[in-house]
Motif scaffolding. Sequence first.
Motif, PDB file in Angstrom:
ATOM      1  N   ALA A  86       2.180  20.187  53.029  1.00  0.00           N
ATOM      2  CA  ALA A  86       1.887  20.608  54.395  1.00  0.00           C
ATOM      3  C   ALA A  86       0.579  20.001  54.887  1.00  0.00           C
ATOM      4  CB  ALA A  86       1.828  22.136  54.468  1.00  0.00           C
ATOM      5  N   THR A  87      -0.417  19.974  54.021  1.00  0.00           N
ATOM      6  CA  THR A  87      -1.712  19.404  54.405  1.00  0.00           C
ATOM      7  C   THR A  87      -1.597  17.925  54.701  1.00  0.00           C
ATOM      8  OG1 THR A  87      -2.856  21.048  53.046  1.00  0.00           O
ATOM      9  CG2 THR A  87      -4.095  19.070  53.631  1.00  0.00           C
ATOM     10  N   ALA A  88      -0.868  17.197  53.871  1.00  0.00           N
ATOM     11  CA  ALA A  88      -0.661  15.769  54.116  1.00  0.00           C
ATOM     12  C   ALA A  88       0.086  15.548  55.430  1.00  0.00           C
ATOM     13  CB  ALA A  88       0.112  15.149  52.951  1.00  0.00           C
ATOM     14  N   PHE A  89       1.055  16.408  55.730  1.00  0.00           N
ATOM     15  CA  PHE A  89       1.806  16.292  56.984  1.00  0.00           C
ATOM     16  C   PHE A  89       0.897  16.490  58.194  1.00  0.00           C
ATOM     17  CE2 PHE A  89       6.642  16.858  56.338  1.00  0.00           C
ATOM     18  CZ  PHE A  89       6.623  15.956  55.290  1.00  0.00           C
ATOM     19  N   VAL A  90      -0.005  17.469  58.127  1.00  0.00           N
ATOM     20  CA  VAL A  90      -0.886  17.719  59.264  1.00  0.00           C
ATOM     21  C   VAL A  90      -1.883  16.581  59.439  1.00  0.00           C
ATOM     22  CG1 VAL A  90      -2.495  19.334  60.350  1.00  0.00           C
ATOM     23  CG2 VAL A  90      -0.615  20.206  58.962  1.00  0.00           C
ATOM     24  N   TYR A 127      -9.455  24.402  47.126  1.00  0.00           N
ATOM     25  CA  TYR A 127      -9.755  23.264  47.986  1.00  0.00           C
ATOM     26  C   TYR A 127      -8.565  22.892  48.871  1.00  0.00           C
ATOM     27  CZ  TYR A 127     -14.225  22.102  45.687  1.00  0.00           C
ATOM     28  OH  TYR A 127     -15.516  22.104  45.215  1.00  0.00           O
ATOM     29  N   VAL A 128      -7.354  23.119  48.383  1.00  0.00           N
ATOM     30  CA  VAL A 128      -6.176  22.775  49.169  1.00  0.00           C
ATOM     31  C   VAL A 128      -6.171  23.551  50.489  1.00  0.00           C
ATOM     32  CG1 VAL A 128      -4.687  24.492  48.045  1.00  0.00           C
ATOM     33  CG2 VAL A 128      -3.670  22.501  49.170  1.00  0.00           C
ATOM     34  N   PHE A 129      -6.616  24.809  50.476  1.00  0.00           N
ATOM     35  CA  PHE A 129      -6.668  25.595  51.704  1.00  0.00           C
ATOM     36  C   PHE A 129      -7.768  25.085  52.627  1.00  0.00           C
ATOM     37  CE2 PHE A 129      -5.237  28.414  48.239  1.00  0.00           C
ATOM     38  CZ  PHE A 129      -3.929  28.602  48.663  1.00  0.00           C
ATOM     39  N   VAL A 130      -8.885  24.652  52.036  1.00  0.00           N
ATOM     40  CA  VAL A 130      -9.956  24.054  52.826  1.00  0.00           C
ATOM     41  C   VAL A 130      -9.455  22.787  53.510  1.00  0.00           C
ATOM     42  CG1 VAL A 130     -12.270  23.063  52.773  1.00  0.00           C
ATOM     43  CG2 VAL A 130     -11.705  25.007  51.280  1.00  0.00           C
ATOM     44  N   MET A 131      -8.772  21.925  52.745  1.00  0.00           N
ATOM     45  CA  MET A 131      -8.262  20.680  53.305  1.00  0.00           C
ATOM     46  C   MET A 131      -7.231  20.946  54.397  1.00  0.00           C
ATOM     47  SD  MET A 131      -9.880  18.169  51.847  1.00  0.00           S
ATOM     48  CE  MET A 131     -11.300  19.277  51.956  1.00  0.00           C
ATOM     49  N   PHE A 132      -6.409  21.958  54.211  1.00  0.00           N
ATOM     50  CA  PHE A 132      -5.411  22.308  55.221  1.00  0.00           C
ATOM     51  C   PHE A 132      -6.092  22.679  56.535  1.00  0.00           C
ATOM     52  CE2 PHE A 132      -2.496  25.496  57.180  1.00  0.00           C
ATOM     53  CZ  PHE A 132      -1.420  24.642  57.422  1.00  0.00           C
ATOM     54  N   GLN A 133      -7.077  23.559  56.485  1.00  0.00           N
ATOM     55  CA  GLN A 133      -7.792  23.937  57.699  1.00  0.00           C
ATOM     56  C   GLN A 133      -8.609  22.776  58.261  1.00  0.00           C
ATOM     57  OE1 GLN A 133      -7.610  26.595  59.593  1.00  0.00           O
ATOM     58  NE2 GLN A 133      -6.076  27.568  58.287  1.00  0.00           N
ATOM     59  N   MET A 134      -9.084  21.904  57.404  1.00  0.00           N
ATOM     60  CA  MET A 134      -9.809  20.727  57.857  1.00  0.00           C
ATOM     61  C   MET A 134      -8.933  19.854  58.746  1.00  0.00           C
ATOM     62  SD  MET A 134     -11.091  17.441  55.675  1.00  0.00           S
ATOM     63  CE  MET A 134      -9.393  16.841  55.674  1.00  0.00           C
ATOM     64  N   THR A 135      -7.655  19.694  58.380  1.00  0.00           N
ATOM     65  CA  THR A 135      -6.762  18.846  59.176  1.00  0.00           C
ATOM     66  C   THR A 135      -6.535  19.438  60.564  1.00  0.00           C
ATOM     67  OG1 THR A 135      -4.766  19.894  58.250  1.00  0.00           O
ATOM     68  CG2 THR A 135      -5.611  17.929  57.138  1.00  0.00           C
ATOM     69  N   PHE A 136      -6.617  20.760  60.701  1.00  0.00           N
ATOM     70  CA  PHE A 136      -6.515  21.392  62.012  1.00  0.00           C
ATOM     71  C   PHE A 136      -7.718  21.013  62.868  1.00  0.00           C
ATOM     72  CE2 PHE A 136      -3.094  23.516  60.185  1.00  0.00           C
ATOM     73  CZ  PHE A 136      -2.500  24.427  61.058  1.00  0.00           C
ATOM     74  N   ALA A 137      -8.895  21.055  62.273  1.00  0.00           N
ATOM     75  CA  ALA A 137     -10.103  20.674  62.999  1.00  0.00           C
ATOM     76  C   ALA A 137     -10.032  19.220  63.444  1.00  0.00           C
ATOM     77  CB  ALA A 137     -11.329  20.901  62.109  1.00  0.00           C
ATOM     78  N   GLY A 167       4.357  20.905  58.795  1.00  0.00           N
ATOM     79  CA  GLY A 167       3.198  21.274  57.997  1.00  0.00           C
ATOM     80  C   GLY A 167       2.265  22.171  58.781  1.00  0.00           C
ATOM     81  N   PHE A 168       2.084  21.862  60.047  1.00  0.00           N
ATOM     82  CA  PHE A 168       1.179  22.595  60.931  1.00  0.00           C
ATOM     83  C   PHE A 168       1.599  24.056  61.067  1.00  0.00           C
ATOM     84  CE2 PHE A 168      -0.928  23.421  65.030  1.00  0.00           C
ATOM     85  CZ  PHE A 168      -2.101  22.699  64.904  1.00  0.00           C
ATOM     86  N   ASN A 169       2.852  24.284  61.436  1.00  0.00           N
ATOM     87  CA  ASN A 169       3.332  25.645  61.677  1.00  0.00           C
ATOM     88  C   ASN A 169       3.788  26.356  60.406  1.00  0.00           C
ATOM     89  OD1 ASN A 169       2.812  25.375  64.382  1.00  0.00           O
ATOM     90  ND2 ASN A 169       4.939  25.280  65.031  1.00  0.00           N
TER      91      ASN A 169
END
Length: 437
Positions: A11-15, A87-97, A207-209
Amino acid sequence: MDGYYAFMLVATAFVLMMTVPALALFYGGMSRSKSVLNMMMMSFVAAAIVGIIYVAIGWSMGFGGDGTFFANPFELFWLDGVETADYVFVMFQMTFAVITAALISGAVEGRMKFAAWVVFIPLWAVIVYFPMAHMVFSCTDDSLICGRIGAQDYAGGTAVHINAGIAALVLVLLLGKRLGFPKEKMRPHNLTLTMLGAGLLWMGWYGFNVGSIVFGGESPEADMAQFFSETGRTFANTTLATMAAILGWLAVERLLHKKATSLGAASGIVAGLVAITPAAGAVDIEGAVAIGLVAGAICAWAVGLKYKLGYDDSLDVVGVHLVGGIVGTVLIGVFSTADGAGGIDGLLYGGGIDSLVDQVLGVLVAIAYVGILTTIIGLAIKYTIGLRISEDDEVEGIDLVAHGESAYDLHTSSFGGGAGKTGVLAAATKSTEGANA
């Protein structure tokens, strides 16, 4: 839970893909040929700047603890105290920013100084986005939008789309119109790139939703039951709302302009994705289709407001992201169900008007907060280093002026050696000067 971590990595890579290359292609194709590289560079540079700042203080400001507007920036400075497994959760939120900042760029195509963009992005991320992320995504008791007001926002209707849309509107008002707007037709130079970018955005949006699930169970078994239920709902809602928005956009386009265009289809995709973002976990599939149809139709009409009201939103960030974000966020109060992630029945499901009021308040807070602070940042840059390139540079094209490059070598000579027409003329001039010496 190992499978869940694997899911979040994907999901993080997709975002991240949504910004580079998807948004870069989508905006790049809609740009004029003399500004396409700059348009794409704005996405790439936003990713680099915001990503690093997010790890330094953004995660701490957004998720570090209680706070009405933001948490202590230095509580988790450079992820100090954060387990590496998280860190995976940090990276996920980072892609939103990252993508929220990059979305703004489409409004200022061809006329904002690249240096001004590089200064604007980190200031805006720290002062505007990180606090908005805390108010919406952290959802502590003290956080304003989801904590005190109680507005639902599954994946970023306020924090991402209204946020970016208002920031875009502020910048275009401060910058002024492109030379020739609105009399000169400034058509997209490559709709193939735009449609490719729209398709990649649709793919990345899963990935986003779908990746925005937050567990609330009391055991691994309960968590996994929630996971399968919620991901199924958000996946279906994201798909169906987007399909409905395409049809809604094309129907209005046909009604108003007698044509159903490829640009309309691509824009409808994005409008549907934007609108279902805050509602993806809150509504059922009937609600998702309704939201998509309404958003596609309203956004198709709203993109024409720039001609009536006189603001030059180059690539319709305001018409799609601001308007679509408002539509999706407000309609949660109409279509949400108690079976959804928020556990609240909306107006049409017997829940009364309370949820609708909360959603409207959440939208108003986001508009006010982002509008005021973005205006301050924009004015500070405008009256120091300046926001806009010169008229001569705008005529020549920002790709050459800011980056020394052009996207297409349209003047290749048949003389060989790869020299363009300009290079051949320069060589001939130099030879003549030598002969006359």
